[in-house]
Design a protein around this motif. Structure first.
Motif, PDB file in Angstrom:
ATOM      1  N   GLN A 190       0.827  -1.208   0.000  1.00 46.67           N
ATOM      2  CA  GLN A 190       0.000   0.000   0.000  1.00 46.67           C
ATOM      3  C   GLN A 190       0.859   1.256   0.000  1.00 46.67           C
ATOM      4  O   GLN A 190       0.560   2.240  -0.678  1.00 46.67           O
ATOM      5  N   LEU A 191       1.923   1.229   0.800  1.00 47.47           N
ATOM      6  CA  LEU A 191       2.817   2.385   0.863  1.00 47.47           C
ATOM      7  C   LEU A 191       3.476   2.615  -0.495  1.00 47.47           C
ATOM      8  O   LEU A 191       3.654   3.755  -0.941  1.00 47.47           O
ATOM      9  N   LYS A 192       3.829   1.514  -1.156  1.00 53.62           N
ATOM     10  CA  LYS A 192       4.454   1.608  -2.459  1.00 53.62           C
ATOM     11  C   LYS A 192       3.468   2.169  -3.484  1.00 53.62           C
ATOM     12  O   LYS A 192       3.814   3.036  -4.292  1.00 53.62           O
ATOM     13  N   ASP A 193       2.242   1.688  -3.393  1.00 53.75           N
ATOM     14  CA  ASP A 193       1.207   2.143  -4.320  1.00 53.75           C
ATOM     15  C   ASP A 193       0.968   3.650  -4.173  1.00 53.75           C
ATOM     16  O   ASP A 193       0.637   4.340  -5.143  1.00 53.75           O
ATOM     17  N   ALA A 194       1.151   4.148  -2.971  1.00 51.20           N
ATOM     18  CA  ALA A 194       0.956   5.584  -2.741  1.00 51.20           C
ATOM     19  C   ALA A 194       2.208   6.380  -3.085  1.00 51.20           C
ATOM     20  O   ALA A 194       2.229   7.603  -2.981  1.00 51.20           O
ATOM     21  N   GLY A 195       3.271   5.689  -3.479  1.00 50.90           N
ATOM     22  CA  GLY A 195       4.500   6.388  -3.864  1.00 50.90           C
ATOM     23  C   GLY A 195       5.360   6.814  -2.695  1.00 50.90           C
ATOM     24  O   GLY A 195       6.243   7.646  -2.842  1.00 50.90           O
ATOM     25  N   LEU A 196       5.107   6.253  -1.514  1.00 47.09           N
ATOM     26  CA  LEU A 196       5.840   6.679  -0.328  1.00 47.09           C
ATOM     27  C   LEU A 196       7.104   5.858  -0.109  1.00 47.09           C
ATOM     28  O   LEU A 196       8.017   6.306   0.566  1.00 47.09           O
ATOM     29  N   VAL A 197       7.156   4.667  -0.671  1.00 42.53           N
ATOM     30  CA  VAL A 197       8.353   3.821  -0.582  1.00 42.53           C
ATOM     31  C   VAL A 197       8.627   3.193  -1.944  1.00 42.53           C
ATOM     32  O   VAL A 197       7.759   3.167  -2.817  1.00 42.53           O
ATOM     33  N   GLU A 198       9.856   2.695  -2.083  1.00 42.12           N
ATOM     34  CA  GLU A 198      10.234   1.930  -3.274  1.00 42.12           C
ATOM     35  C   GLU A 198      10.811   0.610  -2.810  1.00 42.12           C
ATOM     36  O   GLU A 198      11.298   0.507  -1.689  1.00 42.12           O
ATOM     37  N   ASP A 199      10.798  -0.384  -3.695  1.00 45.53           N
ATOM     38  CA  ASP A 199      11.409  -1.648  -3.317  1.00 45.53           C
ATOM     39  C   ASP A 199      12.491  -2.003  -4.329  1.00 45.53           C
ATOM     40  O   ASP A 199      12.475  -1.545  -5.472  1.00 45.53           O
ATOM     41  N   SER A 200      13.453  -2.791  -3.861  1.00 46.88           N
ATOM     42  CA  SER A 200      14.483  -3.305  -4.771  1.00 46.88           C
ATOM     43  C   SER A 200      14.787  -4.731  -4.370  1.00 46.88           C
ATOM     44  O   SER A 200      14.991  -5.026  -3.192  1.00 46.88           O
ATOM     45  N   LYS A 201      14.811  -5.594  -5.346  1.00 49.27           N
ATOM     46  CA  LYS A 201      14.962  -7.022  -5.057  1.00 49.27           C
ATOM     47  C   LYS A 201      16.441  -7.385  -4.974  1.00 49.27           C
ATOM     48  O   LYS A 201      17.245  -7.059  -5.837  1.00 49.27           O
ATOM     49  N   MET A 202      16.820  -8.062  -3.890  1.00 54.94           N
ATOM     50  CA  MET A 202      18.182  -8.533  -3.678  1.00 54.94           C
ATOM     51  C   MET A 202      18.102 -10.045  -3.532  1.00 54.94           C
ATOM     52  O   MET A 202      17.972 -10.548  -2.413  1.00 54.94           O
TER      53      MET A 202
END
Lengths: 105, 105
Positions: B59-71
């Motif tokens: 949800q936070l990502k959808d709102a543009g408040l966080v990003e993710d990166s796969k490791m």
DNA sequence: CTCCTAGTTTCCATATTATGAAACATAGAA
DNA sequence: TTCTATGTTTCATAATATGGAAACTAGGAG
């Protein structure tokens, strides 16, 4: 583990944001940033029943974002935390910028 | 009457605030303000199942408040809008001050 | 290949929130 | 007093959100 303090602070803040989490309440806050309005005026402007407007304003009041003052039968609402709107604009700008960057601009 | 533009802006902002309107998501944002964390670490810290943590972060990502990166198999989340936390602090301060004033201090 | 770990998604039950209509309360006008 | 305008509250219903378990996906190790 989440400490009791952390939890309480998170709940306080979430409660405030919950009051902001509705388009109509955002709209009301923006109107109240111009000047004071009474319930019936805001309801009229928004095209919703007075009861709905009253309930939205009551939530904003409960969150401490607005105050009301009774003028005869009218109830006027005033903004008490104008900084919230400025910060909303700022946060939205940041989010929009991030989205653009993600799209490669 | 509410113009189309006003309505869209209000909806955009309400959507952002909706992502902030949950204690756990506030907690996650505060953790992410320190450094990046992966889903399982945040779930562990908060004492909730991974699936719940994943949904909150989504949800936070959808709102543009966080990003993710796969490791590898891990997914690390980073804060993209640190000013949002300042917003929370400032707004909360204002609200608390207003409450005190109302009580006569 | 199998196994394990990390994450996500789906399903479902529950809980919370939103909505409009109607009832109710109250202040002022006639 | 009665009538009218303004707000709030209650009620029933609809729409969303939350939470946990389980199914599913994918990467890395052995």
């Amino acid at each position: 583990m989440i400490s009791k303090e952390e939890q309480l602070r998170a709940e306080r803040r979430a409660h405030m944001f919950k009051a902001l989490a509705h388009p109509m309440r955002i709209y009301f806050l923006e109107k109240l940033n111009e000047k004071s309005w009474c319930v019936c005026e805001l309801a009229e402007e928004a095209g919703i029943p007075k009861s709905a407007a009253s309930k939205h304003l009551s939530q904003l009041k409960d969150a401490g974002l607005v105050e009301d003052s009774k003028m005869g039968t009218r109830v006027e609402y005033q903004l008490t935390a104008p900084c919230v709107l400025k910060l909303a604009a700022c946060a939205e700008g940041t989010v929009l910028n991030n989205r653009k960057k993600q799209l490669g601009f």
